[in-house]
Design a protein around this motif. Structure first.
Motif, PDB file in Angstrom:
ATOM      1  N   ALA A   1      32.568  66.956 -58.252  1.00 14.79           N
ATOM      2  CA  ALA A   1      33.876  67.575 -58.792  1.00 14.79           C
ATOM      3  C   ALA A   1      34.415  68.810 -58.190  1.00 14.79           C
TER       4      ALA A   1
ATOM      5  N   TYR B   1      37.737  69.378 -55.772  1.00 12.22           N
ATOM      6  CA  TYR B   1      38.901  70.259 -55.794  1.00 12.22           C
ATOM      7  C   TYR B   1      38.941  71.082 -54.665  1.00 12.22           C
TER       8      TYR B   1
ATOM      9  N   LEU C   1      43.039  73.091 -60.873  1.00 17.39           N
ATOM     10  CA  LEU C   1      42.580  71.974 -60.739  1.00 17.39           C
ATOM     11  C   LEU C   1      41.197  71.978 -61.847  1.00 17.39           C
TER      12      LEU C   1
ATOM     13  N   ALA D   1      40.985  69.893 -65.426  1.00 21.76           N
ATOM     14  CA  ALA D   1      39.754  69.219 -65.652  1.00 21.76           C
ATOM     15  C   ALA D   1      39.414  69.529 -67.257  1.00 21.76           C
TER      16      ALA D   1
ATOM     17  N   ILE E   1      44.576  64.666 -68.683  1.00 23.29           N
ATOM     18  CA  ILE E   1      44.350  63.778 -67.343  1.00 23.29           C
ATOM     19  C   ILE E   1      43.841  62.377 -67.878  1.00 23.29           C
TER      20      ILE E   1
ATOM     21  N   VAL F   1      34.459  65.661 -66.577  1.00 20.88           N
ATOM     22  CA  VAL F   1      35.201  65.029 -65.755  1.00 20.88           C
ATOM     23  C   VAL F   1      34.134  64.360 -64.386  1.00 20.88           C
TER      24      VAL F   1
ATOM     25  N   LEU G   1      36.295  61.018 -61.021  1.00 21.89           N
ATOM     26  CA  LEU G   1      37.270  61.471 -59.915  1.00 21.89           C
ATOM     27  C   LEU G   1      37.144  60.256 -59.002  1.00 21.89           C
TER      28      LEU G   1
ATOM     29  N   THR H   1      47.076  68.225 -62.878  1.00 24.03           N
ATOM     30  CA  THR H   1      47.200  67.555 -63.859  1.00 24.03           C
ATOM     31  C   THR H   1      47.361  66.056 -63.266  1.00 24.03           C
TER      32      THR H   1
ATOM     33  N   LEU I   1      44.542  64.830 -61.008  1.00 27.81           N
ATOM     34  CA  LEU I   1      43.498  64.375 -61.290  1.00 27.81           C
ATOM     35  C   LEU I   1      43.395  63.255 -62.366  1.00 27.81           C
TER      36      LEU I   1
END
Length: 388
Positions: A170, A174, A188, A192, A198, A208, A212, A226, A229
């Motif tokens: 993650a 980002y 970001l 998350a 999200i 998260v 992703l 938002t 993601l």
């Protein structure tokens, strides 16, 4: 007889004397003058009547005529610009927009003269239904048919294309999003931290990581952290749903798949790694996977030391798979489809160990016993010595 010489006979008592010649001339001129005045008045009345009728007709035509001609003001009668246009403006085509809706957007932006002109051009172009949602850079005052063609040309898309590789964490995602879209990493991270916003499923337990999905995304200008993601999470849930994975197994599948993603080099090896992981879990053997330990420490696999795996004093790093049995607390990266499919369809075999003996080609060898595994580990050490 005397009367004959004295002029006209005397009128009898009470009769008016006949008009004189001069009087008769005056009367005639008067009557002519009156007739002339009457004619003038008639002409004036006629002119006024014609003016009134004409004015009434103009008013009626102004009100009713547009019903038949479709006309309006001088500006509205401009059906289409001659083109090619000038300047620049950005317009957004939303998902599900019809030709009429797109035309209205373009008219309001000054790209086309009328929505009707665009709708006609849209209807006569068989390819027009292929216009994709997105933000486009167009000219002002374009010919409607040129505007259709411009929307079909992906070179006019101004969205940012971001490719997220398989196996990214993650944090790495980002950073990649920030580099391409300039959306701040802090934004970001904040997005998350709001799972509901999200669309993160409850199975993720608010984390998260692994959700992703790695793919190529078109990020429209002005997109929020938002929304970006959410798009990636939705792709992950779509992949799991289409493969028939029960929701209560989503996190487990992603957890295993993330390990396979970081450990496997070649797609054909992933089902074997999936089987080896299952074989270890079946006998309650610690997974002993360096990539998991490194993730828990915030390190890359190449930075990991033997001391990192020993964790001599509790509490242990919860991702230290040398000390803690079972799967790690969360996925350790975002897995791709090949790794997810490997979890769902592991190969058949007795393997418990694997090692990549040639990091350059990705060749990986699998073993059932630790002794056999050690011979493959030595093969890796020899490659490392030969390649510096």
């Amino acid at each position: 007889m005397s009367d004959l010489f004295l002029g006209a006979p005397q009128q009898e008592h009470g009769e008016a004397p006949p008009p004189s010649r001069r009087s008769r001339r005056v009367s005639t001129e008067q009557r002519a003058k009156e007739r002339k005045q009457r004619r003038r008045r008639s002409v004036v009345v006629l002119v006024l009547a014609v003016a009134l009728v004409g004015g009434a007709a103009f008013v009626v035509w102004s009100v009713v005529g547009n019903v038949f001609t479709g006309g309006g003001s001088d500006e509205q009668t401009v059906e289409d610009f001659p083109g090619p246009g000038s300047g620049e403006v950005q317009v957004t085509v939303a998902a599900g927009d019809t030709g009429g809706a797109i035309g209205q957007t373009l008219e309001e932006a000054g790209v086309v003269a009328t929505a009707a002109a665009f709708t006609d051009a849209y209807a006569t172009n068989p390819a027009a239904t292929g216009i994709q949602p997105g933000t486009y850079s167009l000219l002002l005052e374009m010919k409607a048919s040129d505007a259709v063609n411009a929307l079909l040309d992906q070179a006019n898309r101004v969205s940012s294309r971001v490719t997220i590789p398989e196996g990214y964490t993650a944090a790495q995602i980002y950073q990649r999003l920030y580099e391409i879209t300039t959306i701040p990493v802090e934004d970001l991270q904040a997005a998350a931290a709001d799972p509901a916003a999200i669309g993160l499923p409850a199975a993720a337990n608010g984390n998260v990581e692994g959700w992703l999905f790695p793919a190529t995304y078109e990020i429209e200008p002005g997109s929020s952290a938002t929304s970006v993601l959410a798009q990636m999470v939705a792709r992950t849930t779509e992949i799991l749903t289409t493969r028939g994975v029960p929701q209560d197994q989503w996190e487990t599948v992603l957890n295993k798949a993330s390990i396979i993603e970081r450990e496997g080099k070649l797609d054909e090896d992933r089902p074997k790694i999936a089987r080896a992981i299952e074989n270890r879990l079946d006998i309650a053997m610690p997974l002993q996977i360096d990539a998991v330990v490194a993730y828990g420490l915030g390190k890359s696999g190449t930075e990991l030391t033997y001391a990192d795996t020993r964790d001599a004093v509790p509490p242990y790093n919860p991702y230290n798979t040398y000390k803690v049995s079972g799967l790690p607390p969360t996925p350790i990266a975002s897995p791709g489809e090949a790794s997810i499919d490997a979890v769902l369809n592991p190969a058949q075999g007795p393997w418990l160990f694997w090692v990549t003996v040639n990091p350059e080609t990705g060749e990986t060898k699998f073993a059932e016993t630790f002794a056999e595994h050690q011979t493959y580990v030595q093969e890796l050490r020899d490659w490392e010595a030969a390649n510096g």
